[in-house]
Scaffold this active site. Structure first.
Site, PDB file in Angstrom:
ATOM      1  N   LYS A  62      -5.620   0.876   5.693  1.00 27.00           N
ATOM      2  CA  LYS A  62      -4.846   1.545   6.763  1.00 27.00           C
ATOM      3  C   LYS A  62      -5.170   3.036   6.785  1.00 27.00           C
ATOM      4  CE  LYS A  62      -1.430  -1.966   7.299  1.00 27.00           C
ATOM      5  NZ  LYS A  62      -1.581  -2.685   6.014  1.00 27.00           N
ATOM      6  N   GLY A 189      -0.116 -13.791   3.981  1.00 28.26           N
ATOM      7  CA  GLY A 189      -0.136 -13.467   2.564  1.00 28.26           C
ATOM      8  C   GLY A 189       0.776 -14.353   1.749  1.00 28.26           C
TER       9      GLY A 189
HETATM   10  O1  O7E Z   1       3.989 -10.884   4.976  1.00 26.96           O
HETATM   11  P1  O7E Z   1       2.774 -11.419   4.308  1.00 26.96           P
HETATM   12  O2  O7E Z   1       2.966 -11.636   2.845  1.00 26.96           O
HETATM   13  O3  O7E Z   1       2.213 -12.638   5.002  1.00 26.96           O
HETATM   14  O4  O7E Z   1       1.642 -10.287   4.376  1.00 26.96           O
HETATM   15  C1  O7E Z   1       1.258  -9.685   5.573  1.00 26.96           C
HETATM   16  C2  O7E Z   1       0.065  -8.791   5.361  1.00 26.96           C
HETATM   17  O5  O7E Z   1      -0.250  -8.161   6.589  1.00 26.96           O
HETATM   18  C3  O7E Z   1       0.280  -7.678   4.348  1.00 26.96           C
HETATM   19  O6  O7E Z   1      -0.967  -7.453   3.698  1.00 26.96           O
HETATM   20  C4  O7E Z   1       0.633  -6.462   5.184  1.00 26.96           C
HETATM   21  O7  O7E Z   1       0.189  -5.271   4.600  1.00 26.96           O
HETATM   22  C5  O7E Z   1      -0.144  -6.744   6.469  1.00 26.96           C
HETATM   23  N1  O7E Z   1       0.434  -6.181   7.705  1.00 26.96           N
HETATM   24  C6  O7E Z   1       1.703  -6.530   8.113  1.00 26.96           C
HETATM   25  O8  O7E Z   1       2.388  -7.316   7.474  1.00 26.96           O
HETATM   26  N2  O7E Z   1       2.214  -5.963   9.256  1.00 26.96           N
HETATM   27  C7  O7E Z   1       1.521  -5.088  10.034  1.00 26.96           C
HETATM   28  O9  O7E Z   1       2.026  -4.646  11.059  1.00 26.96           O
HETATM   29  C8  O7E Z   1       0.206  -4.760   9.650  1.00 26.96           C
HETATM   30  C9  O7E Z   1      -0.330  -5.358   8.527  1.00 26.96           C
HETATM   31  C10 O7E Z   1      -1.709  -5.184   8.267  1.00 26.96           C
HETATM   32  O10 O7E Z   1      -2.324  -5.774   7.449  1.00 26.96           O
HETATM   33  O11 O7E Z   1      -2.400  -4.417   9.057  1.00 26.96           O
HETATM   34  C11 O7E Z   1      -3.692  -4.655   9.020  1.00 26.96           C
HETATM   35  C12 O7E Z   1      -4.035  -6.112   9.324  1.00 26.96           C
END
Ligand code: O7E
Length: 218
Positions: A62, A189
């Protein structure tokens, strides 16, 4: 990144052993592995290279800095075998452009974030962030599976660019809803790496995605 299962594993585990175990179990059901700070800080940046031998790696740092620092970060990630990186758009056009140039276009820009706080600051400017991603030639955007209506809205702004969508499972979103709204890939995740059988969980999600695509075509 192949577009076979439309499932990206968010490998937010904090040891190399867990990373290898979960990645191997999920391998045949995913198209890419997203690596974020938890794994990099716990097991080192060489995890990018190691995981890239399992699947394409999206390096999710990010990135959100001035253009020169962004460029340096992206170069380090790509040199370790990342196929794509994720950056924030709020630092401005020059900063996002620096990422796009250093990653040769393989950049996803965060738009509206999936958690409740994502409504506070990212939602009001998400369309502008998506438009910025498009104007600088990024590969795609990140949009929330927790608000599938927003995926469909943001799609209107970006046209055929890719949408990768987190928020399925632990955050309450549904894979089928995100795909039906127009996401190209879902990012998952905890619903995979905390499952008693991560391989089965990944398979079930990939099956749900396939069923949603078929229903959309019917
Ligand atoms: O909730 P989970 O465990 O399924 O994980 C979700 C993943 O997506 C986690 O790595 C988190 O950092 C990422 N994520 C979000 O959950 N929400 C967002 O708005 C953005 C991200 C993200 O990864 O942005 C880049 C893809």
């Amino acid at each position: 990144m192949q577009k076979q299962n439309r499932l990206i594993l968010a490998l937010d585990v904090t040891s190399r052993e867990d990373a290898l175990r979960v990645a191997e179990a999920a391998r045949e059901h995913i198209d890419a592995i997203k690596i974020n700070w938890p794994l990099i800080l716990a097991a080192g940046p060489e995890m990018i290279r190691e995981m890239s031998s399992v699947k394409d790696v999206i390096c999710d740092l990010k990135i959100a800095d001035i253009p020169n620092t962004n460029r340096l970060i992206v170069e380090q990630a790509m040199a370790r075998g990342a196929s794509a990186v994720i950056c924030h758009g709020f630092p401005g056009e020059d900063s996002v452009k620096a990422c796009v140039e250093a990653a040769k276009g393989q950049v996803f820009v965060v738009s509206e974030m999936s958690h409740p706080g994502g409504k506070q600051f990212t939602a009001p400017v998400a369309d502008r962030l998506a438009a910025l991603a498009k104007s600088v030639g990024a590969r795609g955007i990140v949009a929330p599976a927790t608000r599938p209506g927003r995926i469909a809205e943001l799609r209107k702004t970006i046209g055929p660019m890719e949408i990768i969508s987190p928020g399925v499972g632990a955050q309450g979103g549904k894979a089928s809803d995100a795909i039906a709204a127009g996401a190209d890939y879902i990012i998952v995740g905890r619903a995979i790496y905390e499952a008693s059988d991560p391989g089965e969980s990944a398979k079930a999600l990939a099956d749900e995605v396939r069923a949603a695509l078929q229903a959309g075509r019917a």
